[in-house]
Design a protein around this motif. Structure first.
Motif, PDB file in Angstrom:
ATOM      1  N   LEU A 134      16.341   6.922   1.973  1.00  0.00           N
ATOM      2  CA  LEU A 134      16.213   8.081   0.881  1.00  0.00           C
ATOM      3  C   LEU A 134      15.563   7.592  -0.208  1.00  0.00           C
ATOM      4  O   LEU A 134      14.614   8.511  -0.581  1.00  0.00           O
ATOM      5  N   LEU A 135      15.292   6.592  -0.822  1.00  0.00           N
ATOM      6  CA  LEU A 135      14.789   6.158  -1.889  1.00  0.00           C
ATOM      7  C   LEU A 135      13.432   5.746  -1.478  1.00  0.00           C
ATOM      8  O   LEU A 135      12.454   6.039  -2.648  1.00  0.00           O
ATOM      9  N   MET A 136      13.224   5.282  -0.467  1.00  0.00           N
ATOM     10  CA  MET A 136      11.838   4.674  -0.075  1.00  0.00           C
ATOM     11  C   MET A 136      11.370   5.459   1.139  1.00  0.00           C
ATOM     12  O   MET A 136      11.896   4.666   2.522  1.00  0.00           O
ATOM     13  N   PRO A 137      10.569   6.505   1.053  1.00  0.00           N
ATOM     14  CA  PRO A 137      10.219   6.914   2.551  1.00  0.00           C
ATOM     15  C   PRO A 137       9.531   6.206   3.504  1.00  0.00           C
ATOM     16  O   PRO A 137       9.684   6.502   4.756  1.00  0.00           O
ATOM     17  N   ASN A 138       8.813   5.085   3.027  1.00  0.00           N
ATOM     18  CA  ASN A 138       8.053   4.080   3.799  1.00  0.00           C
ATOM     19  C   ASN A 138       9.167   3.448   4.984  1.00  0.00           C
ATOM     20  O   ASN A 138       8.744   3.068   6.138  1.00  0.00           O
ATOM     21  N   GLU A 139      10.456   3.330   4.404  1.00  0.00           N
ATOM     22  CA  GLU A 139      11.462   2.686   5.294  1.00  0.00           C
ATOM     23  C   GLU A 139      11.670   3.727   6.488  1.00  0.00           C
ATOM     24  O   GLU A 139      12.262   3.208   7.487  1.00  0.00           O
ATOM     25  N   ARG A 140      11.713   4.868   6.359  1.00  0.00           N
ATOM     26  CA  ARG A 140      11.721   5.924   7.362  1.00  0.00           C
ATOM     27  C   ARG A 140      10.684   5.691   8.324  1.00  0.00           C
ATOM     28  O   ARG A 140      10.611   5.882   9.686  1.00  0.00           O
ATOM     29  N   ARG A 141       9.258   5.707   7.798  1.00  0.00           N
ATOM     30  CA  ARG A 141       8.048   5.812   8.319  1.00  0.00           C
ATOM     31  C   ARG A 141       7.672   4.829   9.123  1.00  0.00           C
ATOM     32  O   ARG A 141       7.376   4.632  10.444  1.00  0.00           O
ATOM     33  N   TYR A 142       8.244   3.532   8.517  1.00  0.00           N
ATOM     34  CA  TYR A 142       7.695   2.231   9.194  1.00  0.00           C
ATOM     35  C   TYR A 142       8.569   1.295   9.296  1.00  0.00           C
ATOM     36  O   TYR A 142       8.434   0.247   8.324  1.00  0.00           O
ATOM     37  N   PRO A 143       9.672   1.394   9.656  1.00  0.00           N
ATOM     38  CA  PRO A 143      11.037   0.610   9.708  1.00  0.00           C
ATOM     39  C   PRO A 143      10.586  -1.027  10.013  1.00  0.00           C
ATOM     40  O   PRO A 143      10.986  -1.835   9.322  1.00  0.00           O
TER      41      PRO A 143
ATOM     42  N   HIS B 266       8.678  -0.469  -1.023  1.00  0.00           N
ATOM     43  CA  HIS B 266       8.788  -1.188  -2.542  1.00  0.00           C
ATOM     44  C   HIS B 266      10.015  -2.317  -2.339  1.00  0.00           C
ATOM     45  O   HIS B 266       9.977  -3.155  -3.238  1.00  0.00           O
ATOM     46  N   LEU B 267      10.672  -2.291  -1.269  1.00  0.00           N
ATOM     47  CA  LEU B 267      11.908  -3.174  -0.925  1.00  0.00           C
ATOM     48  C   LEU B 267      11.245  -4.476  -0.341  1.00  0.00           C
ATOM     49  O   LEU B 267      11.703  -4.769   0.797  1.00  0.00           O
TER      50      LEU B 267
ATOM     51  N   GLU C 249      16.486 -10.138   3.493  1.00  0.00           N
ATOM     52  CA  GLU C 249      17.274  -9.162   4.060  1.00  0.00           C
ATOM     53  C   GLU C 249      17.775  -8.264   2.742  1.00  0.00           C
ATOM     54  O   GLU C 249      17.584  -8.443   1.730  1.00  0.00           O
ATOM     55  N   VAL C 250      17.834  -6.951   3.461  1.00  0.00           N
ATOM     56  CA  VAL C 250      18.293  -5.777   2.371  1.00  0.00           C
ATOM     57  C   VAL C 250      19.684  -6.008   1.925  1.00  0.00           C
ATOM     58  O   VAL C 250      20.533  -6.211   2.807  1.00  0.00           O
ATOM     59  N   PRO C 251      19.765  -6.113   0.567  1.00  0.00           N
ATOM     60  CA  PRO C 251      21.241  -6.336   0.092  1.00  0.00           C
ATOM     61  C   PRO C 251      22.218  -5.002   0.508  1.00  0.00           C
ATOM     62  O   PRO C 251      21.656  -4.023   0.847  1.00  0.00           O
ATOM     63  N   ARG C 252      23.335  -5.483   0.633  1.00  0.00           N
ATOM     64  CA  ARG C 252      24.568  -4.694   1.280  1.00  0.00           C
ATOM     65  C   ARG C 252      24.625  -3.292   0.448  1.00  0.00           C
ATOM     66  O   ARG C 252      24.525  -2.094   0.885  1.00  0.00           O
ATOM     67  N   GLN C 253      24.328  -3.571  -0.655  1.00  0.00           N
ATOM     68  CA  GLN C 253      24.433  -1.937  -1.624  1.00  0.00           C
ATOM     69  C   GLN C 253      23.174  -1.442  -1.428  1.00  0.00           C
ATOM     70  O   GLN C 253      23.324   0.009  -1.882  1.00  0.00           O
ATOM     71  N   LEU C 254      22.033  -1.675  -0.775  1.00  0.00           N
ATOM     72  CA  LEU C 254      21.125  -0.772  -0.838  1.00  0.00           C
ATOM     73  C   LEU C 254      20.804  -0.367   0.479  1.00  0.00           C
ATOM     74  O   LEU C 254      19.853   0.661   0.854  1.00  0.00           O
ATOM     75  N   ARG C 255      21.437  -0.691   1.495  1.00  0.00           N
ATOM     76  CA  ARG C 255      21.340  -0.602   2.891  1.00  0.00           C
ATOM     77  C   ARG C 255      21.269   0.957   3.306  1.00  0.00           C
ATOM     78  O   ARG C 255      20.558   1.443   3.997  1.00  0.00           O
ATOM     79  N   ARG C 256      22.415   1.789   2.483  1.00  0.00           N
ATOM     80  CA  ARG C 256      22.788   3.161   2.897  1.00  0.00           C
ATOM     81  C   ARG C 256      21.760   3.956   2.303  1.00  0.00           C
ATOM     82  O   ARG C 256      21.324   5.131   2.729  1.00  0.00           O
ATOM     83  N   VAL C 257      21.117   3.674   1.271  1.00  0.00           N
ATOM     84  CA  VAL C 257      20.169   4.423   0.306  1.00  0.00           C
ATOM     85  C   VAL C 257      18.514   4.329   0.622  1.00  0.00           C
ATOM     86  O   VAL C 257      17.972   4.809   0.171  1.00  0.00           O
ATOM     87  N   LYS C 258      18.250   3.051   1.035  1.00  0.00           N
ATOM     88  CA  LYS C 258      17.039   2.561   1.064  1.00  0.00           C
ATOM     89  C   LYS C 258      16.007   3.819   1.851  1.00  0.00           C
ATOM     90  O   LYS C 258      14.755   3.898   1.374  1.00  0.00           O
TER      91      LYS C 258
ATOM     92  N   ARG D  31       0.735  -1.122  -0.209  1.00  0.00           N
ATOM     93  CA  ARG D  31      -0.084   0.094   0.213  1.00  0.00           C
ATOM     94  C   ARG D  31       0.855   1.167   0.024  1.00  0.00           C
ATOM     95  O   ARG D  31       2.016   1.200   0.587  1.00  0.00           O
ATOM     96  N   HIS D  32       0.414   2.258  -0.760  1.00  0.00           N
ATOM     97  CA  HIS D  32       1.198   3.460  -0.864  1.00  0.00           C
ATOM     98  C   HIS D  32       2.584   3.249  -1.429  1.00  0.00           C
ATOM     99  O   HIS D  32       3.690   3.847  -0.796  1.00  0.00           O
ATOM    100  N   ASP D  33       2.540   2.548  -2.413  1.00  0.00           N
ATOM    101  CA  ASP D  33       4.086   2.269  -2.924  1.00  0.00           C
ATOM    102  C   ASP D  33       4.420   3.410  -3.604  1.00  0.00           C
ATOM    103  O   ASP D  33       4.000   4.246  -4.248  1.00  0.00           O
ATOM    104  N   ASP D  34       5.783   3.833  -2.879  1.00  0.00           N
ATOM    105  CA  ASP D  34       6.618   5.242  -3.440  1.00  0.00           C
ATOM    106  C   ASP D  34       7.018   5.028  -4.820  1.00  0.00           C
ATOM    107  O   ASP D  34       7.220   6.115  -5.384  1.00  0.00           O
ATOM    108  N   CYS D  35       7.161   3.852  -5.517  1.00  0.00           N
ATOM    109  CA  CYS D  35       7.990   3.840  -6.636  1.00  0.00           C
ATOM    110  C   CYS D  35       7.024   3.743  -7.782  1.00  0.00           C
ATOM    111  O   CYS D  35       7.298   4.241  -8.922  1.00  0.00           O
ATOM    112  N   TRP D  36       5.799   2.952  -7.887  1.00  0.00           N
ATOM    113  CA  TRP D  36       4.951   2.733  -8.913  1.00  0.00           C
ATOM    114  C   TRP D  36       3.794   2.143  -8.153  1.00  0.00           C
ATOM    115  O   TRP D  36       4.012   1.414  -7.154  1.00  0.00           O
TER     116      TRP D  36
END
Length: 295
Positions: free
Chosen positions: A265-274, A248-249, A254-263, A211-216
């Motif tokens: 920023l790219l996906m606000p739901n990760e900040r709102r509902y970790p 969206h992730l 597990e979150v892949p290593r390459q995306l852990r620092r940017v998730k 729900r409320h997918d930020d990417c599409w």
């Protein structure tokens, strides 16, 4: 015998093969999302190998020697991969896609009846026009098949003034403002000709959205496809889940290593509902594994 690595030059598709153990007879073609290269794709698909499945991790852009822009991607990449699997005795072939890879998976399954299981994670149900540089529409489809563009829908907002479109987006009330990427999909022209004909698949299908997918709009696409399949009398197994809280992730625990620092920023739901996002990731992996076991 399957090769460990397939290249565009030698084989007509780019992929890495990992033979499974307990369930090696079930082969899964794995497709990751936009912006994910080979390393991320291999890391995110590892849980399937650990579960015993044979996995062909396939690249369709961004991998070494492949284009960096998203347009003109051939369905033949998957078609050739399917033929190679069948040539090597793999008659049970699933396709697992995430995000853009999920749309590609659904499209390929609608055209290739040898695919008998589809795992579509945060998918979209329309083929869109291709883009270069992330935002510049190129006027042709993302996909091609038999040397022709697959019919697509148009990104309306990207054809006008991007500055004006950005201002319109910023003026939306905060509670109603979607992610900027999603906004391009919400305002696009959804031509029926661009719809993926999921009812033409010959496969069990699992659809996972948030729900409320930020990417599409996966939260709109999943129920649309489920309804289309039910109303068409689709004869194969269908399961659809839309997570009320998540990002969206999803698609692996597990979150892949390459995306852990940017998730975040790219996906606000990760900040709102970790916590909810982490729970949705774990559950999405369980859903996929359970669906594959029953296939």
């Amino acid at each position: 015998m399957m090769k460990q690595r397939y290249t565009l030059r030698e084989d007509g598709f780019c992929a890495v093969w990992q033979e499974g153990g307990a369930r090696r007879e079930k082969a899964v073609i794995y497709l990751n999302g936009a912006g994910c290269g080979e390393a991320v794709s291999l890391e995110m698909s590892q849980y399937l190998v650990r579960e015993g499945y044979s996995v062909l991790c396939l690249g369709y852009y961004l991998w070494q020697g492949m284009p960096r822009s998203m347009y003109g991607i051939p369905v033949e990449y998957v078609e050739r991969a399917v033929k190679e699997l069948k040539r090597n005795g793999y008659d049970r072939i699933a396709i697992h896609g995430i995000s853009t890879g999920a749309g590609y998976a659904l499209l390929c399954a609608s055209l290739l009846p040898d695919i008998t299981c589809v795992l579509a994670v945060v998918p979209y149900d329309y083929v869109m026009e291709g883009v270069a540089g992330g935002i510049r529409p190129v006027g042709c489809s993302v996909y091609r098949y038999r040397d022709r563009d697959v019919p697509c829908s148009r990104f309306s907002v990207l054809h006008g003034s991007l500055f004006r479109a950005l201002l319109t987006w910023l003026r939306l009330p905060g509670a109603q403002r979607p992610g900027l990427m999603r906004y391009a999909y919400d305002t696009s022209e959804h031509a029926e000709q661009g719809r993926i004909r999921v009812e033409r698949m010959s496969a069990d299908v699992l659809l996972l959205g948030v729900r409320h997918d930020d990417c599409w709009p996966s939260d709109m696409a999943v129920p649309r496809m489920e309804r289309r399949l039910r109303e068409s009398g689709y004869p194969h197994r269908v399961r659809a889940v839309v997570y009320e809280r998540g990002s969206h992730l999803i698609g692996c625990a597990e979150v892949p290593r390459q995306l852990r620092r940017v998730k975040n920023l790219l996906m606000p739901n990760e900040r709102r509902y970790p916590d909810a996002c982490a729970a949705a990731r774990r559950d999405s992996q369980e859903q996929i594994v359970d669906f594959l076991r029953a296939w």
